[in-house]
Design a protein around this motif. Sequence first.
Motif, PDB file in Angstrom:
ATOM      1  N   GLY A 191       4.250  23.477  -5.738  1.00 56.12           N
ATOM      2  CA  GLY A 191       5.052  24.630  -6.118  1.00 56.12           C
ATOM      3  C   GLY A 191       6.432  24.570  -5.499  1.00 56.12           C
ATOM      4  N   VAL A 192       7.184  25.635  -5.661  1.00 61.54           N
ATOM      5  CA  VAL A 192       8.530  25.699  -5.097  1.00 61.54           C
ATOM      6  C   VAL A 192       8.438  26.085  -3.625  1.00 61.54           C
ATOM      7  CG1 VAL A 192       9.539  26.338  -7.320  1.00 61.54           C
ATOM      8  CG2 VAL A 192       8.848  28.127  -5.701  1.00 61.54           C
ATOM      9  N   PRO A 193       9.437  25.700  -2.817  1.00 62.30           N
ATOM     10  CA  PRO A 193       9.426  26.131  -1.414  1.00 62.30           C
ATOM     11  C   PRO A 193       9.303  27.649  -1.310  1.00 62.30           C
ATOM     12  CG  PRO A 193      11.135  24.491  -1.776  1.00 62.30           C
ATOM     13  CD  PRO A 193      10.611  24.862  -3.131  1.00 62.30           C
ATOM     14  N   GLY A 194       8.451  28.098  -0.392  1.00 65.56           N
ATOM     15  CA  GLY A 194       8.243  29.523  -0.202  1.00 65.56           C
ATOM     16  C   GLY A 194       7.135  30.109  -1.047  1.00 65.56           C
ATOM     17  N   ALA A 195       6.530  29.295  -1.934  1.00 72.11           N
ATOM     18  CA  ALA A 195       5.484  29.814  -2.817  1.00 72.11           C
ATOM     19  C   ALA A 195       4.250  30.258  -2.037  1.00 72.11           C
ATOM     20  CB  ALA A 195       5.096  28.766  -3.856  1.00 72.11           C
ATOM     21  N   SER A 196       3.933  29.554  -0.962  1.00 73.53           N
ATOM     22  CA  SER A 196       2.781  29.901  -0.127  1.00 73.53           C
ATOM     23  C   SER A 196       2.882  29.118   1.169  1.00 73.53           C
ATOM     24  CB  SER A 196       1.463  29.567  -0.831  1.00 73.53           C
ATOM     25  OG  SER A 196       1.295  28.167  -0.912  1.00 73.53           O
ATOM     26  N   ALA A 197       2.093  29.513   2.144  1.00 78.47           N
ATOM     27  CA  ALA A 197       2.070  28.787   3.416  1.00 78.47           C
ATOM     28  C   ALA A 197       1.584  27.355   3.201  1.00 78.47           C
ATOM     29  CB  ALA A 197       1.174  29.512   4.413  1.00 78.47           C
ATOM     30  N   GLN A 198       0.620  27.182   2.281  1.00 74.76           N
ATOM     31  CA  GLN A 198       0.094  25.841   2.011  1.00 74.76           C
ATOM     32  C   GLN A 198       1.152  24.950   1.375  1.00 74.76           C
ATOM     33  OE1 GLN A 198      -3.454  25.790  -0.384  1.00 74.76           O
ATOM     34  NE2 GLN A 198      -3.554  23.563  -0.465  1.00 74.76           N
ATOM     35  N   VAL A 199       1.890  25.495   0.431  1.00 75.29           N
ATOM     36  CA  VAL A 199       2.961  24.721  -0.216  1.00 75.29           C
ATOM     37  C   VAL A 199       4.020  24.335   0.811  1.00 75.29           C
ATOM     38  CG1 VAL A 199       4.882  24.883  -1.848  1.00 75.29           C
ATOM     39  CG2 VAL A 199       2.594  25.623  -2.530  1.00 75.29           C
ATOM     40  N   ASP A 200       4.418  25.267   1.642  1.00 74.95           N
ATOM     41  CA  ASP A 200       5.441  24.969   2.645  1.00 74.95           C
ATOM     42  C   ASP A 200       4.952  23.919   3.633  1.00 74.95           C
ATOM     43  OD1 ASP A 200       7.195  26.696   1.469  1.00 74.95           O
ATOM     44  OD2 ASP A 200       6.946  28.305   2.942  1.00 74.95           O
ATOM     45  N   ALA A 201       3.667  23.931   3.933  1.00 72.48           N
ATOM     46  CA  ALA A 201       3.105  22.912   4.827  1.00 72.48           C
ATOM     47  C   ALA A 201       3.196  21.529   4.191  1.00 72.48           C
ATOM     48  CB  ALA A 201       1.656  23.256   5.167  1.00 72.48           C
ATOM     49  N   GLU A 202       2.988  21.472   2.861  1.00 74.07           N
ATOM     50  CA  GLU A 202       3.128  20.188   2.166  1.00 74.07           C
ATOM     51  C   GLU A 202       4.568  19.683   2.247  1.00 74.07           C
ATOM     52  OE1 GLU A 202       0.967  18.147   0.806  1.00 74.07           O
ATOM     53  OE2 GLU A 202      -0.775  19.417   1.206  1.00 74.07           O
ATOM     54  N   TYR A 203       5.540  20.559   2.042  1.00 73.25           N
ATOM     55  CA  TYR A 203       6.941  20.153   2.147  1.00 73.25           C
ATOM     56  C   TYR A 203       7.235  19.595   3.534  1.00 73.25           C
ATOM     57  CZ  TYR A 203       8.609  21.957  -2.350  1.00 73.25           C
ATOM     58  OH  TYR A 203       8.854  22.143  -3.691  1.00 73.25           O
ATOM     59  N   ARG A 204       6.740  20.260   4.565  1.00 77.93           N
ATOM     60  CA  ARG A 204       6.993  19.791   5.932  1.00 77.93           C
ATOM     61  C   ARG A 204       6.303  18.463   6.194  1.00 77.93           C
ATOM     62  NH1 ARG A 204       6.027  25.275   7.016  1.00 77.93           N
ATOM     63  NH2 ARG A 204       3.902  24.792   7.703  1.00 77.93           N
ATOM     64  N   ASN A 205       5.041  18.352   5.801  1.00 76.04           N
ATOM     65  CA  ASN A 205       4.259  17.153   6.107  1.00 76.04           C
ATOM     66  C   ASN A 205       4.817  15.919   5.421  1.00 76.04           C
ATOM     67  OD1 ASN A 205       1.813  16.065   7.441  1.00 76.04           O
ATOM     68  ND2 ASN A 205       1.172  15.596   5.339  1.00 76.04           N
ATOM     69  N   ARG A 206       5.430  16.085   4.254  1.00 74.46           N
ATOM     70  CA  ARG A 206       5.947  14.955   3.487  1.00 74.46           C
ATOM     71  C   ARG A 206       7.425  14.675   3.769  1.00 74.46           C
ATOM     72  NH1 ARG A 206       2.628  14.372  -1.557  1.00 74.46           N
ATOM     73  NH2 ARG A 206       0.873  15.810  -1.372  1.00 74.46           N
TER      74      ARG A 206
END
Length: 327
Positions: A191-206
């Motif tokens: 999803g887009v940044p800010g969509a959920s805590a899980q999505v934001d964690a993916e952005y950070r991890n990658r």
Amino acid sequence: MPAPWARVLLLLVATASLSAQAPARAADLQQTEITSSLDQTLQPLRYFAPENPETPIPLLVVLHTWSGDYRQAGFIEDCLQQSVSRGWALIHPQFRGPNIRPEAGGSNLAVQDVLDAVDWISRQTRIDPRRIYLVGASGGGHMTLLMAGRHPERWAAASAWVPIADLAAWHAESVARKQRYAEDVQKLCGGVPGASAQVDAEYRNRSPLTWLPRAKNVPLDIEAGIHDGHTGSVPVSHSLNAFNVLAVAVGKPDLQFADAEIRCIVQEQRVPESLAFRGESPAVRKHKILLQRSAGPARVTLFEGGHEGDMAAAIDWLAGHQKSVER
């Protein structure tokens, strides 16, 4: 009938000619499949290894671009020519292919695929564990920085050209420029940044910026063309911000680039006079150096160019490094 000495000379010339015909095209690479140690799927890769080396040899790990895969041509041929001429082994892994699905783009699976490929080639031929090198451009530059941070103990040195360092920032930049890469990143992260805590964690991890402090002892070569982000897809701020993280990690915060300096470079496509490179660009390089700064074992270079790489220059730099036993 040639004289004996002439026959010897002809034999030497013929032998040299055969040597010159060693693999130099991507199509000449050998191909295989290896089993992922995480999900047990078969993952393809291409490779080159000199036959029966007498001593352990260096390994060049070449990482494909954002939309490419292990079958990619182009710069892989430059890497192959360099490997052949130097007597190195080379691997070109798939690491889940183009960055358009969750399994790709710096996922845990993709990271492990690179490690599995290194382990596989190390069982096939005599690889020197002190001289395992990473190189990649664009999406390969992203993965090069990420691998250096995720597993710094593995690499003698790494060279990342025009890399993406922060996926959330690149998503916003791609949206602003109406480029399809924003959709790619959403597919990776859910999803887009800010969509959920899980999505934001993916952005950070990658994102390499998350992991780069762990790479503070790895010789890292970060390179970007001054016009990238205008004629290309990745603003040079990614390279400069990656260097800033490393400067802090090695205890040299005074070597960071100021926000105003980065804005000037990105927006005006020029290096401020106070930061301009004063030396001579090495003959091996394709592009003129405009800026170069080092902090610990890391350096960043801006060159006159766009979204492109220079594998001969990258490998020439990599060849000068060897991992210490302590690291």
